[in-house]
Design a protein around this motif. Structure first.
Motif, PDB file in Angstrom:
ATOM      1  N   GLN A   1      -5.911   1.882  -3.597  1.00  0.00           N
ATOM      2  CA  GLN A   1      -6.144   0.442  -3.500  1.00  0.00           C
ATOM      3  C   GLN A   1      -4.929  -0.264  -2.914  1.00  0.00           C
ATOM      4  O   GLN A   1      -3.782   0.163  -3.103  1.00  0.00           O
ATOM      5  CB  GLN A   1      -6.479  -0.135  -4.877  1.00  0.00           C
ATOM      6  N   PHE A   2      -5.220  -1.359  -2.218  1.00  0.00           N
ATOM      7  CA  PHE A   2      -4.192  -2.118  -1.515  1.00  0.00           C
ATOM      8  C   PHE A   2      -4.370  -3.601  -1.809  1.00  0.00           C
ATOM      9  O   PHE A   2      -5.483  -4.138  -1.734  1.00  0.00           O
ATOM     10  CB  PHE A   2      -4.303  -1.907  -0.001  1.00  0.00           C
ATOM     11  N   ALA A   3      -3.251  -4.269  -2.123  1.00  0.00           N
ATOM     12  CA  ALA A   3      -3.259  -5.723  -2.281  1.00  0.00           C
ATOM     13  C   ALA A   3      -2.084  -6.295  -1.498  1.00  0.00           C
ATOM     14  O   ALA A   3      -1.132  -5.583  -1.163  1.00  0.00           O
ATOM     15  CB  ALA A   3      -3.190  -6.115  -3.748  1.00  0.00           C
ATOM     16  N   GLY A   4      -2.148  -7.595  -1.230  1.00  0.00           N
ATOM     17  CA  GLY A   4      -1.205  -8.226  -0.318  1.00  0.00           C
ATOM     18  C   GLY A   4       0.073  -8.715  -0.966  1.00  0.00           C
ATOM     19  O   GLY A   4       0.678  -8.037  -1.814  1.00  0.00           O
ATOM     20  N   ASP A   5       0.482  -9.912  -0.585  1.00  0.00           N
ATOM     21  CA  ASP A   5       1.831 -10.391  -0.864  1.00  0.00           C
ATOM     22  C   ASP A   5       1.984 -10.953  -2.278  1.00  0.00           C
ATOM     23  O   ASP A   5       1.160 -11.739  -2.751  1.00  0.00           O
ATOM     24  CB  ASP A   5       2.197 -11.484   0.137  1.00  0.00           C
ATOM     25  N   ILE A   6       3.074 -10.535  -2.923  1.00  0.00           N
ATOM     26  CA  ILE A   6       3.534 -11.132  -4.178  1.00  0.00           C
ATOM     27  C   ILE A   6       4.730 -11.993  -3.807  1.00  0.00           C
ATOM     28  O   ILE A   6       5.811 -11.489  -3.503  1.00  0.00           O
ATOM     29  CB  ILE A   6       3.939 -10.063  -5.208  1.00  0.00           C
ATOM     30  N   LEU A   7       4.525 -13.298  -3.802  1.00  0.00           N
ATOM     31  CA  LEU A   7       5.525 -14.222  -3.273  1.00  0.00           C
ATOM     32  C   LEU A   7       5.562 -15.438  -4.202  1.00  0.00           C
ATOM     33  O   LEU A   7       4.663 -16.273  -4.168  1.00  0.00           O
ATOM     34  CB  LEU A   7       5.126 -14.634  -1.853  1.00  0.00           C
TER      35      LEU A   7
ATOM     36  N   GLY B   1      -7.398   2.057  -9.083  1.00  0.00           N
ATOM     37  CA  GLY B   1      -7.234   3.168  -8.144  1.00  0.00           C
ATOM     38  C   GLY B   1      -6.307   4.234  -8.691  1.00  0.00           C
ATOM     39  O   GLY B   1      -5.445   3.966  -9.535  1.00  0.00           O
ATOM     40  N   ASP B   2      -6.489   5.449  -8.200  1.00  0.00           N
ATOM     41  CA  ASP B   2      -5.559   6.526  -8.560  1.00  0.00           C
ATOM     42  C   ASP B   2      -4.159   6.208  -8.029  1.00  0.00           C
ATOM     43  O   ASP B   2      -3.152   6.572  -8.642  1.00  0.00           O
ATOM     44  CB  ASP B   2      -6.050   7.843  -7.978  1.00  0.00           C
ATOM     45  N   LEU B   3      -4.112   5.543  -6.880  1.00  0.00           N
ATOM     46  CA  LEU B   3      -2.871   5.012  -6.327  1.00  0.00           C
ATOM     47  C   LEU B   3      -3.163   3.569  -5.963  1.00  0.00           C
ATOM     48  O   LEU B   3      -4.134   3.291  -5.259  1.00  0.00           O
ATOM     49  CB  LEU B   3      -2.443   5.809  -5.093  1.00  0.00           C
ATOM     50  N   ALA B   4      -2.370   2.640  -6.471  1.00  0.00           N
ATOM     51  CA  ALA B   4      -2.608   1.218  -6.234  1.00  0.00           C
ATOM     52  C   ALA B   4      -1.316   0.580  -5.741  1.00  0.00           C
ATOM     53  O   ALA B   4      -0.321   0.517  -6.473  1.00  0.00           O
ATOM     54  CB  ALA B   4      -3.090   0.526  -7.506  1.00  0.00           C
ATOM     55  N   LEU B   5      -1.331   0.119  -4.479  1.00  0.00           N
ATOM     56  CA  LEU B   5      -0.138  -0.420  -3.829  1.00  0.00           C
ATOM     57  C   LEU B   5      -0.246  -1.925  -3.647  1.00  0.00           C
ATOM     58  O   LEU B   5      -1.331  -2.463  -3.373  1.00  0.00           O
ATOM     59  CB  LEU B   5       0.061   0.232  -2.464  1.00  0.00           C
ATOM     60  N   VAL B   6       0.905  -2.589  -3.736  1.00  0.00           N
ATOM     61  CA  VAL B   6       0.971  -4.023  -3.497  1.00  0.00           C
ATOM     62  C   VAL B   6       2.320  -4.331  -2.840  1.00  0.00           C
ATOM     63  O   VAL B   6       3.301  -3.612  -3.060  1.00  0.00           O
ATOM     64  CB  VAL B   6       0.793  -4.807  -4.819  1.00  0.00           C
ATOM     65  N   ASN B   7       2.340  -5.385  -2.011  1.00  0.00           N
ATOM     66  CA  ASN B   7       3.572  -5.752  -1.313  1.00  0.00           C
ATOM     67  C   ASN B   7       4.414  -6.682  -2.192  1.00  0.00           C
ATOM     68  O   ASN B   7       4.113  -7.860  -2.340  1.00  0.00           O
ATOM     69  CB  ASN B   7       3.242  -6.454   0.013  1.00  0.00           C
ATOM     70  N   MET B   8       5.496  -6.129  -2.770  1.00  0.00           N
ATOM     71  CA  MET B   8       6.442  -6.928  -3.560  1.00  0.00           C
ATOM     72  C   MET B   8       7.433  -7.535  -2.596  1.00  0.00           C
ATOM     73  O   MET B   8       8.375  -6.880  -2.141  1.00  0.00           O
ATOM     74  CB  MET B   8       7.137  -6.024  -4.586  1.00  0.00           C
ATOM     75  N   GLU B   9       7.221  -8.812  -2.261  1.00  0.00           N
ATOM     76  CA  GLU B   9       7.900  -9.380  -1.105  1.00  0.00           C
ATOM     77  C   GLU B   9       9.253 -10.001  -1.414  1.00  0.00           C
ATOM     78  O   GLU B   9       9.905 -10.528  -0.508  1.00  0.00           O
ATOM     79  CB  GLU B   9       6.989 -10.423  -0.425  1.00  0.00           C
ATOM     80  N   THR B  10       9.713  -9.934  -2.625  1.00  0.00           N
ATOM     81  CA  THR B  10      10.975 -10.605  -2.939  1.00  0.00           C
ATOM     82  C   THR B  10      11.902  -9.706  -3.738  1.00  0.00           C
ATOM     83  O   THR B  10      11.450  -8.780  -4.430  1.00  0.00           O
ATOM     84  CB  THR B  10      10.716 -11.872  -3.780  1.00  0.00           C
ATOM     85  N   PRO B  11      13.209  -9.971  -3.673  1.00  0.00           N
ATOM     86  CA  PRO B  11      14.124  -9.320  -4.625  1.00  0.00           C
ATOM     87  C   PRO B  11      13.746  -9.678  -6.053  1.00  0.00           C
ATOM     88  O   PRO B  11      13.092 -10.702  -6.307  1.00  0.00           O
ATOM     89  CB  PRO B  11      15.492  -9.912  -4.245  1.00  0.00           C
TER      90      PRO B  11
END
Length: 420
Positions: A69-75, A104-114
């Motif tokens: 699974q894929f999700a977008g920006d964490i901002l 999902g067995d693998l679930a990715l998300v874009n962690m966009e910040t420090p």
């Protein structure tokens, strides 16, 4: 004459050997001196082993099926960095509605910040140079994510110290990442995740760091994040080499994360499309795009020759980000994309299907949902039944209509996999 002499000699010899008695058996000769008795003897029995049944072939292992699974920006703009007092933050309530669908067995998300660069949530900051509270990681893990993408235009917001602290915080929280590095050895170590026996390789690039390269020491700069240019094809050959190397390191499936393109637009440029398709031709299986802060199309790209295909997600949009002040409603709409992957021991590993669950990130000033913000799944245009506010339900319908128009009905998921 010679033949007659030969036969006479043989008769004499046989007479002597036979004992010369009247009862002696008289041999009979054929023309070639062969005994008739010899011809009448039973031939020796030749042993022929019993035929053995062919061994049964070893059964092939059953196919392995996984979901990525894929999700977008964490901002964390504006109020998203506001705590509950004493620098204590809690993002779990934001996730109550979407959590059952992140499975999902693998679930990715874009962690966009420090993340928590100075420790103890000191110096929390929003735009233009972010520093998110540590608890955002707890919220994402609680939601169901297990892998972060960290190569993006805000990677260097707090300099190299920010890179080091953020990576340490990822490790402390217990969540994996791909994208930022503190040394050449880590940069060159392939990011491969074992997902039920399928080796998933992940490579993350960004086309910008907002001009903050000078905040990173010169000798580390080439290895802190992977860079590429999204307005020319020039970097595709070296990216193709990265794909080749991660395949050689054992990856069965390759995901390429691209932080790229223009903000607040619904479609990629023609050059972005060429780059993405070129990377699929080079062996990438899934392109995970982000940065536009608005949803963009998905497509299947078929490779020439063998007819295999790769999934391209041009941009996932925002997942958790409050940019409503911009006056661009699409910044509040996002997507949870599920890719179905099969490992067949005859045909190898392939992406067999994909679907999209539209999401709406909504403000709930009255806290009718127990939180000032919520990420709502939108199925067939409807948010969860427990959302009583007609205003929030309308947000959900608009998100659904927008995402469906952008990505097409073939991708929008009307029968989602929900964890009870």
């Amino acid at each position: 004459m010679k033949k007659l002499l030969k036969m006479t000699l043989m008769l004499i010899v046989l007479f002597i050997l036979s004992g010369c008695g009247e009862d002696a058996e008289q041999p009979v000769f054929l023309y070639d001196d062969t005994y008739v008795a010899d011809l009448l003897d039973e031939p020796e029995e030749i042993y022929e082993p019993e035929p053995q049944p062919e061994p049964e072939p070893e059964p092939l292992p059953d196919p392995v099926n996984i979901r990525i699974q894929f999700a977008g920006d964490i901002l964390l703009h504006g109020g998203l960095g506001a705590g509950v007092g004493n620098n204590v933050f809690n993002y779990r309530p934001f996730m109550w509605a979407i959590r059952p669908y992140i499975n999902g067995d693998l679930a990715l998300v874009n962690m966009e910040t420090p993340v928590d660069v100075f420790g103890n949530n000191q110096g929390i900051a929003t735009w233009p140079r972010f520093n998110a509270p540590f608890e955002i990681l707890d919220g994402l893990i609680y939601a169901g994510f297990n892998h972060l993408i960290s190569a993006n235009n805000h990677s260097f917001d707090k300099g190299f110290a920010g890179v080091e602290a953020t990576l340490a915080n990822f490790e402390r929280a217990g969540i994996a990442q791909t994208g930022m590095y503190t040394n050449e050895a880590d940069f060159n170590t392939p990011s491969i995740v074992d997902v039920q026996g399928i080796q998933v390789g992940i490579i993350a690039y960004t086309d910008s760091v907002n001009g903050l390269e000078s905040l990173v020491p010169y000798d580390v700069r080439p290895f802190a994040v992977r860079r590429f240019r999204s307005h020319v094809m020039d970097d595709v050959p070296y990216m193709a080499e990265d794909i080749r190397r991660i395949r050689e390191a054992g990856a069965d499936l390759v995901i390429i994360s691209l932080h790229w393109g223009a903000e607040y637009v619904d479609r990629p440029t023609n050059m972005q499309m060429e780059i993405a398709r070129g990377l699929v031709d080079a062996g990438a299986d899934i392109i995970m795009g982000h940065h536009s802060h608005t949803p963009q199309p998905l497509e299947w790209h078929y490779r020439e020759g063998d007819g295999s295909r790769g999934l391209i997600i041009y941009s996932l949009g925002n997942f958790l980000s409050d940019q409503i002040a911009l006056g661009i409603p699409a910044t509040q709409y996002g997507m949870l994309v599920t890719a179905y992957v099969t490992k067949c021991y005859v045909y190898g590993v392939s992406v067999t299907n994909a679907n999209v669950l539209p999401t709406a990130f909504v403000r709930d000033a009255g806290r009718t949902l127990g939180s000032p913000y919520s990420i709502l799944p939108v199925i067939n245009g409807e948010v969860p039944e427990s959302v009583a506010s007609e205003n929030l339900r309308a947000w959900g319908r608009r998100a659904y209509d927008h995402v469906t128009r952008i990505v097409g009905e073939d991708f929008v998921n009307n029968t989602v996999n929900r964890t009870p």
